[in-house]
Each structure stands twice: as structure tokens, then as C-alpha cells.
Write a protein that holds these residues in place. Structure first.
Motif, PDB file in Angstrom:
ATOM      1  N   UNK A   2       0.829  -1.209   0.000  1.00 35.93           N
ATOM      2  CA  UNK A   2       0.000   0.000   0.000  1.00 35.93           C
ATOM      3  C   UNK A   2       0.866   1.263   0.000  1.00 35.93           C
ATOM      4  N   UNK A   3       2.152   1.112   0.288  1.00 37.71           N
ATOM      5  CA  UNK A   3       3.073   2.256   0.340  1.00 37.71           C
ATOM      6  C   UNK A   3       4.116   2.241  -0.768  1.00 37.71           C
ATOM      7  N   UNK A   4       4.499   1.060  -1.225  1.00 36.15           N
ATOM      8  CA  UNK A   4       5.582   0.925  -2.187  1.00 36.15           C
ATOM      9  C   UNK A   4       5.152   0.023  -3.335  1.00 36.15           C
ATOM     10  N   UNK A   5       5.397   0.465  -4.546  1.00 30.86           N
ATOM     11  CA  UNK A   5       5.093  -0.311  -5.739  1.00 30.86           C
ATOM     12  C   UNK A   5       6.359  -1.038  -6.170  1.00 30.86           C
ATOM     13  N   UNK A   6       6.326  -2.367  -6.142  1.00 28.70           N
ATOM     14  CA  UNK A   6       7.492  -3.168  -6.500  1.00 28.70           C
ATOM     15  C   UNK A   6       7.438  -3.526  -7.980  1.00 28.70           C
ATOM     16  N   UNK A   7       8.558  -3.354  -8.641  1.00 27.20           N
ATOM     17  CA  UNK A   7       8.682  -3.816 -10.016  1.00 27.20           C
ATOM     18  C   UNK A   7       8.825  -5.328  -9.961  1.00 27.20           C
ATOM     19  N   UNK A   8       8.090  -6.025 -10.794  1.00 29.97           N
ATOM     20  CA  UNK A   8       8.139  -7.477 -10.834  1.00 29.97           C
ATOM     21  C   UNK A   8       9.588  -7.944 -10.988  1.00 29.97           C
ATOM     22  N   UNK A   9      10.012  -8.882 -10.146  1.00 28.36           N
ATOM     23  CA  UNK A   9      11.383  -9.382 -10.154  1.00 28.36           C
ATOM     24  C   UNK A   9      11.818  -9.923 -11.504  1.00 28.36           C
ATOM     25  N   UNK A  10      10.875 -10.480 -12.263  1.00 31.91           N
ATOM     26  CA  UNK A  10      11.230 -10.995 -13.592  1.00 31.91           C
ATOM     27  C   UNK A  10      11.627  -9.863 -14.523  1.00 31.91           C
ATOM     28  N   UNK A  11      11.016  -8.693 -14.326  1.00 32.82           N
ATOM     29  CA  UNK A  11      11.383  -7.545 -15.155  1.00 32.82           C
ATOM     30  C   UNK A  11      12.761  -7.020 -14.772  1.00 32.82           C
ATOM     31  N   UNK A  12      13.075  -7.047 -13.476  1.00 29.12           N
ATOM     32  CA  UNK A  12      14.420  -6.654 -13.046  1.00 29.12           C
ATOM     33  C   UNK A  12      15.432  -7.629 -13.625  1.00 29.12           C
TER      34      UNK A  12
END
Length: 160
Positions: free
Chosen positions: A123-133
């Protein structure tokens, strides 16, 4: 001193320090945000932070501890809980990243005084999908992985 050159140096040092701390097994990430310019304003800044989660207290309340590390000076201070030095220096954080993660601040304000540094809180931080990293490390030009620290660490922290 050329401010663009200085900012590039701080960025390089922060990426290197983050890699070193990751190699020691700490949960370290580079933070991109702003710091006080000493005149009542803000200036862009990059620093490293480490996250730890001590066991819950006797009431079962879990806390998060976040420590800021200045790569150019070696100084550290506490971001969570926020100590007086951090309150005076660090103003905001827009995103944090490491070799395997990228989190964008999704809170109404990126101010440290009013925000959460719990990057696991969706709800506070939007994580980039690990597969995209992961795809970035394979798709990027060799110079990009060297310039921006996208390569995996070579030290297995679990073996240390």
C-alpha cells in the motif's frame, strides 16, 4: 565543483557501497530522493539504506529498522525510527533499488517525516516485478550493467 559531476560520483559510490553491504549479507538498497541544502530547500541525493526486522517485542509488535549510510563520508544514522540527524538531513525518498529489486514510493507524499519505509508494504511501495528486473540484467548492454550496478553480486551471502 560541477554539481552534475558530483552527483554522478555520489551515485557511483552509493552503488558500490550497496554492493559491498549486500556482499556482507545485509538487506541493502540504494535510495534516490532529496536532502536538505542547508538553506531551507532541497537538493537531489542518493544514499544507501539497510533494512532489518528485529523479532517482535513482548506485545507481538513487529518493527522495521532502517539505517542510512553516506557513501562519501561513512556516516550513518537511523531512518526508522527517524533520529534527529536523519530528520535534519534526509527530506524525501522517491525509490529504492538493489540488484534484484526496484520499489517506487506510492505514498501520498514521499517525505520521510510522514511516510513508511516498509518496502514490503504494497500500500506504500510499488514493486517492479522481479522478472522484469532480471530481464534488465540480460537485455542491457554490457556497459549499462557495469555503469548502473545491474549485475548480480558474485558473493553468496548465505555462504558467508
Amino acid at each position: 565543483r560541477n554539481s552534475r559531476w558530483f552527483f554522478a560520483q555520489v551515485w557511483d559510490h552509493a552503488t558500490l557501497l550497496c554492493s559491498l553491504l549486500l556482499g556482507y549479507g545485509l538487506d541493502a538498497r540504494v535510495c534516490v530522493g532529496t536532502m536538505s541544502d542547508g538553506r531551507g530547500g532541497a537538493q537531489p541525493h542518493v544514499w544507501v539504506a539497510t533494512w532489518s526486522r528485529p523479532p517482535p517485542d513482548r506485545h507481538g509488535v513487529a518493527t522495521i529498522r532502517v539505517r542510512a549510510w553516506e557513501s562519501a563520508t561513512g556516516r550513518t544514522c537511523s531512518l526508522a525510527p527517524l533520529d534527529a540527524e536523519a530528520r535534519a538531513k534526509y527530506l524525501s525518498v522517491a525509490c529504492v533499488f538493489a540488484h534484484d529489486s526496484f520499489h517506487a514510493n506510492a505514498q501520498p507524499s514521499d517525505a520521510l517525516l510522514s511516510g513508511s519505509l516498509d518496502v514490503d508494504d504494497a500500500s506504500c511501495w510499488l514493486a517492479l516485478d522481479g522478472r522484469r528486473v532480471e530481464a534488465l540484467t540480460h537485455a542491457a548492454a554490457p556497459s549499462a550493467t557495469a555503469d548502473f550496478g545491474l549485475a548480480r553480486p558474485r558473493v553468496d551471502a548465505s555462504a558467508a
